[in-house]
Write a protein that holds these residues in place. Structure first.
Motif, short mmCIF file in Angstrom:
data_model
loop_
_atom_site.label_atom_id
_atom_site.label_comp_id
_atom_site.label_asym_id
_atom_site.label_seq_id
_atom_site.Cartn_x
_atom_site.Cartn_y
_atom_site.Cartn_z
N TYR A 11 0.62 -1.24 -0.07
CA TYR A 11 -0.19 -0.16 0.06
C TYR A 11 0.77 1.25 -0.09
O TYR A 11 0.65 2.50 -0.49
N PHE A 15 0.10 3.85 -2.66
CA PHE A 15 -0.76 5.11 -2.45
C PHE A 15 0.19 6.15 -1.88
O PHE A 15 0.16 7.24 -1.85
N TYR A 16 1.53 5.74 -1.21
CA TYR A 16 2.46 6.61 -0.20
C TYR A 16 3.70 6.40 -0.80
O TYR A 16 4.65 6.12 0.00
N GLY A 179 -7.12 2.31 15.44
CA GLY A 179 -8.40 1.44 15.19
C GLY A 179 -8.05 1.23 13.65
O GLY A 179 -9.26 0.65 13.07
N PHE A 180 -6.92 1.41 12.94
CA PHE A 180 -6.66 0.77 11.75
C PHE A 180 -6.88 -0.93 11.78
O PHE A 180 -8.08 -1.16 11.34
N GLY A 181 -6.03 -1.41 12.25
CA GLY A 181 -6.04 -3.00 12.20
C GLY A 181 -6.31 -3.75 11.04
O GLY A 181 -6.87 -4.92 11.21
N CYS A 185 -10.51 -2.41 9.86
CA CYS A 185 -11.21 -0.97 9.62
C CYS A 185 -12.33 -1.33 8.56
O CYS A 185 -13.00 -0.11 8.60
N MET A 220 -2.68 6.54 7.22
CA MET A 220 -3.53 6.74 6.15
C MET A 220 -5.00 6.42 6.60
O MET A 220 -5.85 7.38 6.22
N HIS A 221 -5.30 5.71 7.74
CA HIS A 221 -6.38 5.80 8.26
C HIS A 221 -6.85 7.11 8.92
O HIS A 221 -7.79 7.72 8.71
N GLU A 223 -5.58 9.96 8.14
CA GLU A 223 -5.87 10.94 6.96
C GLU A 223 -7.08 10.65 6.56
O GLU A 223 -7.69 12.08 6.14
N GLY A 224 -7.74 9.66 6.23
CA GLY A 224 -9.04 9.41 5.59
C GLY A 224 -10.30 10.20 6.62
O GLY A 224 -11.06 10.97 6.09
N ILE A 225 -9.86 10.18 7.85
CA ILE A 225 -10.81 10.89 8.74
C ILE A 225 -10.62 12.34 8.97
O ILE A 225 -11.38 13.08 8.81
N LYS A 227 -9.19 14.29 6.45
CA LYS A 227 -9.89 14.86 5.20
C LYS A 227 -11.40 14.89 5.28
O LYS A 227 -12.09 15.95 4.78
N THR B 356 -7.97 -5.12 16.99
CA THR B 356 -6.96 -4.63 16.23
C THR B 356 -5.73 -5.23 16.59
O THR B 356 -4.46 -4.94 15.81
N TRP B 434 -14.93 1.72 3.98
CA TRP B 434 -13.77 2.62 4.09
C TRP B 434 -14.49 3.97 3.92
O TRP B 434 -13.93 4.99 4.63
N ARG B 438 -14.63 8.01 6.01
CA ARG B 438 -13.28 8.38 5.65
C ARG B 438 -13.25 8.60 4.21
O ARG B 438 -13.63 7.88 3.39
N ASP B 439 -12.34 9.50 3.90
CA ASP B 439 -11.65 9.61 2.59
C ASP B 439 -10.91 8.67 2.04
O ASP B 439 -9.95 8.21 2.92
N PRO B 444 -1.39 8.95 -5.97
CA PRO B 444 -0.03 9.76 -6.35
C PRO B 444 0.11 9.36 -7.91
O PRO B 444 -0.46 8.46 -8.67
#
Lengths: 245, 457
Positions: A11, A15-16, A179-181, A185, A220-221, A223-225, A227, B356, B434, B438-439, B444
């Motif tokens: 990932y 994505f990063y 809480g990603f896990g 998630c 990432m998790h 960041e989603g929140i 945003k 988790t 997801w 969440r966004d 990239p």
């Protein structure tokens, strides 16, 4: 010179890439012989943590084929490294897999324990909140854990202290899970999001401009929140901060 | 064997509809976790104590049969009547028979999670007996016709206003009362009356000592003592794993138990029961109910070391935000999630996934149970035994196919990023859990692999 194999989790790759690039550049800056084996895919953790460890043989074999030749394997993800350390097994190359389990390092632990970096020459004049990812902290022992009665230490803090201008903020709950896990998630969406919201809020109320950590997946998790909440707080992998300036 | 029930994700989604309540639940339990930390940190040898407790429990489990036989022999010699129950059903029948023998129709109980596990109240009520739980929290959930949501703090999910309403309905307290002082007083008057009129009392057992045949019950309200001392018949029920070898080991556990549970140095009452007083009958029921099966599973044996302090629940970030009832089992939280699948794999297949794997539970555990490692292992067993949903099986097969080949992985990654960039609504919709709150990550311009190819090689 010892050879370092760069392990970029799937990932992060997709994505990063900036977290991967910063890791690569940082290791090069420190004078290392770094190679990214291009045949790598994933450590297999998403499947294993979902109860499908038996499906990971191919991933494991690929990992061994890609990384067996290196002296060190370094990755910007505590969780993936922990998975390799604990669960990398193959029938075909059992010995190679066993060797890999002892020479795979998360970036922060590699910088602190192996390279013993004392002067990073980085600059990042911002207020930063450090998220202690659970697998890095409780699995790889990157930081002492609040539950244990033991002397405090923190490897990421040791490195962030070398960054000029960086101000590390205090958190109310310093090592609570975000809480990603992994598949948690998705499977436990409601609880996962609530945990993420609470985690982010702790950074918010304490004035963070950036949230950083040694695991891009937690970031990432969060960041989603952030945003979704239209927050100004940004997330950056610790490699990007240690490589900044 | 299984009864259909909602799963942990479904039940916790319902709990999360009221965010204020979730915040309050989380903060209350976190406050207790902090009290636990403060208390643990005041003992420099805390980690040594944990290790000692862990080793004593390992020894107790490794020699369980011998210790149980020795315990039974000593207990009998002390004048205690000892019973053995293979399962919940047998346990309930034994208790019923003891009450029947004395013609007793009313039982006062002091908190025992074992009787919750065996659904004793339900059973006795079906036989026409009345059971009154005497611990305040237990009594509250009993009045609300709910199971406890926490093993130490059974009504932690209820606010004082809700308790006021219940007491108004059942105990005649004025409507709208929420002052804890008044509510506690009302409960006390009601329970005193119960203690004085019941002829039989049932208690749990925290520790049973093989060396002496005595047992110890730990409570904060003293209700076990009030019940047992006033009743003609005292019935104590224990899981067979409650055995400790010697009396001298007790100190290790008493120091750990309350500190881990609530941050208190010791429970208010640690009551030792050795023999019945003159004219009293004392019964002890030793219950297996799946424990020997769990003993036989090497990976999960350590779960039997649990001393039921509830520290893993208080620290668990998932428990704090999903509430005890979401675990749909007598024992909730992380420890419940590794004990429950032992009893019924299908019914509790969801629980090992309600984590988790952050590992905080294992760190607070006073007897060092590797809770999060066992959760991981249960996941493997549950999937291997076929309890994964077909959609999960399918997605894992696709993932395995994609990740098994670097070429397919790269193509799929590129395709995925293309979709996210050019047709985001294909993923940004309500079918994607997801995206719901969440966004998605920003796409990239190239993957790391692509960058590396261009810039390095």
């Amino acid at each position: 010179m010892k050879r370092v194999g760069l392990f970029i989790p799937c990932y992060v790759d997709q994505f990063y890439p900036n977290a991967g690039i910063a890791t690569y550049q940082l290791l090069k800056k420190l004078g290392l012989d770094v190679t990214y084996p291009t045949g790598q895919t994933c450590c297999g953790q998403p499947m294993a943590n979902s109860g499908f460890e038996h499906l990971t043989q191919n991933c494991n074999q690929l990992f061994v084929d890609n990384f067996a030749e290196f002296d060190y394997i370094v990755s910007p993800s505590g969780s993936c490294v922990l998975h390799i350390k604990e669960h990398l097994h193959t029938e075909k190359s059992a010995e190679k897999a066993a060797a890999i389990r002892t020479k795979v390092y998360e970036l922060v632990e590699f910088l602190v324990d192996i390279l013993k970096v004392k002067n990073l020459k980085a600059k990042f004049p911002h207020k930063v909140g450090l998220h202690q990812s659970c697998h890095g902290q409780r699995g790889l022992l990157l930081t002492q854990m609040s539950e244990l009665v033991a002397p405090y230490f923190s490897k990421p803090q040791q490195l962030l202290a070398q960054v000029e201008g960086l101000e590390l903020i205090d958190l109310k709950r310093e090592d609570e899970c975000c809480g990603f896990g992994g598949t948690f998630c998705i499977v436990e969406e409601a609880v996962s999001v609530k945990m993420g919201k609470d985690r982010v809020k702790d950074h918010q109320v304490n004035g963070a401009e950036y949230i950083t950590g040694a695991d891009m997946s937690c970031l990432m998790h969060m960041e989603g929140i952030l945003k979704r909440e239209n927050s100004k707080i940004k997330v950056l992998h610790i490699a990007e901060i240690l490589n900044a300036g | 064997m299984s009864t259909p029930t909602k799963t942990h994700p479904e039940l916790s989604a319902v709990f999360n509809k009221d965010e204020q309540r979730v915040n309050w639940h989380d903060e209350t339990l976190w406050w207790i976790r902090q009290k636990r930390d403060k208390s643990a940190h005041s003992i420099p040898e805390w980690e040594i104590l944990r290790e000692k407790a862990s080793q004593i429990k390992n020894n107790a489990l490794a020699n369980l049969a011998e210790y149980l036989v020795s315990f039974e022999e000593k207990a009998k010699a002390n004048g205690i009547i000892v019973h053995w129950a293979a399962d919940a059903q047998e346990h309930n029948q034994i208790v019923h028979q003891i009450l029947q023998k004395h013609g007793i129709l009313q039982l006062v109980k002091s908190k025992s999670m074992l009787t919750e596990e065996c659904h004793l109240n339900e059973y006795l009520e079906k036989q026409g007996l009345e059971v009154i739980d005497s611990d305040l929290g237990e009594r509250i959930v009993q009045l609300a016709k709910e199971p406890p949501s926490h093993i130490v703090l059974p009504c932690i999910h209820k606010k004082k206003e809700e308790i006021g309403d219940l007491f108004h309905q059942h105990l005649g307290v004025a409507a709208g009362t929420s002052d804890p002082q008044i509510l506690t007083e009302a409960a006390r008057v009601h329970l005193r009356e119960t203690f004085l009129t019941r002829k039989a009392a049932l208690t749990g057992v925290n520790f049973a000592i093989a060396e002496t045949g005595e047992f110890v019950v730990c409570t904060n309200e003293g209700n076990a003592d009030m019940g047992a001392h006033l009743a003609d018949v005292h019935i104590a029920c224990m899981g067979i794993e409650k055995i400790i070898p010697k009396r001298k080991h007790l100190g290790v556990f008493l120091r750990l138990l309350a500190r881990s549970a609530t941050g208190q140095p010791i429970t208010t009452y640690s009551s030792h029961f050795k023999k019945p007083r003159a004219g009293q009958e004392m019964h002890l029921v030793l219950v297996d109910n799946g424990r020997t099966v769990q003993m036989g599973r090497e990976d999960f044996r350590a779960s039997l070391k649990c001393i039921r302090c509830g520290a893993c629940m208080n620290t668990c970030p998932v428990y704090r935000r999903s509430g005890g009832h979401s675990y749909h089992n007598a024992i909730s939280g992380p420890i419940g999630a590794i004990l429950a699948p032992n009893l019924d794999r299908e019914k509790y297949a969801d629980l090992p996934f309600a984590s988790t794997l952050c590992g905080s539970c294992s760190n607070v555990c006073p007897v060092k149970i590797d809770i999060h490692q066992q959760l991981y292992k249960w996941r493997q067993v549950i999937v291997q035994e076929g309890y994964a949903t077909s959609s999960k099986k399918m997605s894992m097969k696709i993932m395995n196919y994609t990740l098994s080949s670097p070429g397919i992985y790269r193509t799929a990654g590129k395709a995925g990023r293309w979709v996210l960039k050019y047709i985001p609504f294909a993923v940004n919709n309500h079918f994607n859990p997801w995206y719901k709150q969440r966004d998605m990550p920003e796409v990239p311009k190239e993957s790391f692999g692509e960058w590396y190819k261009k810039n390095v090689k």
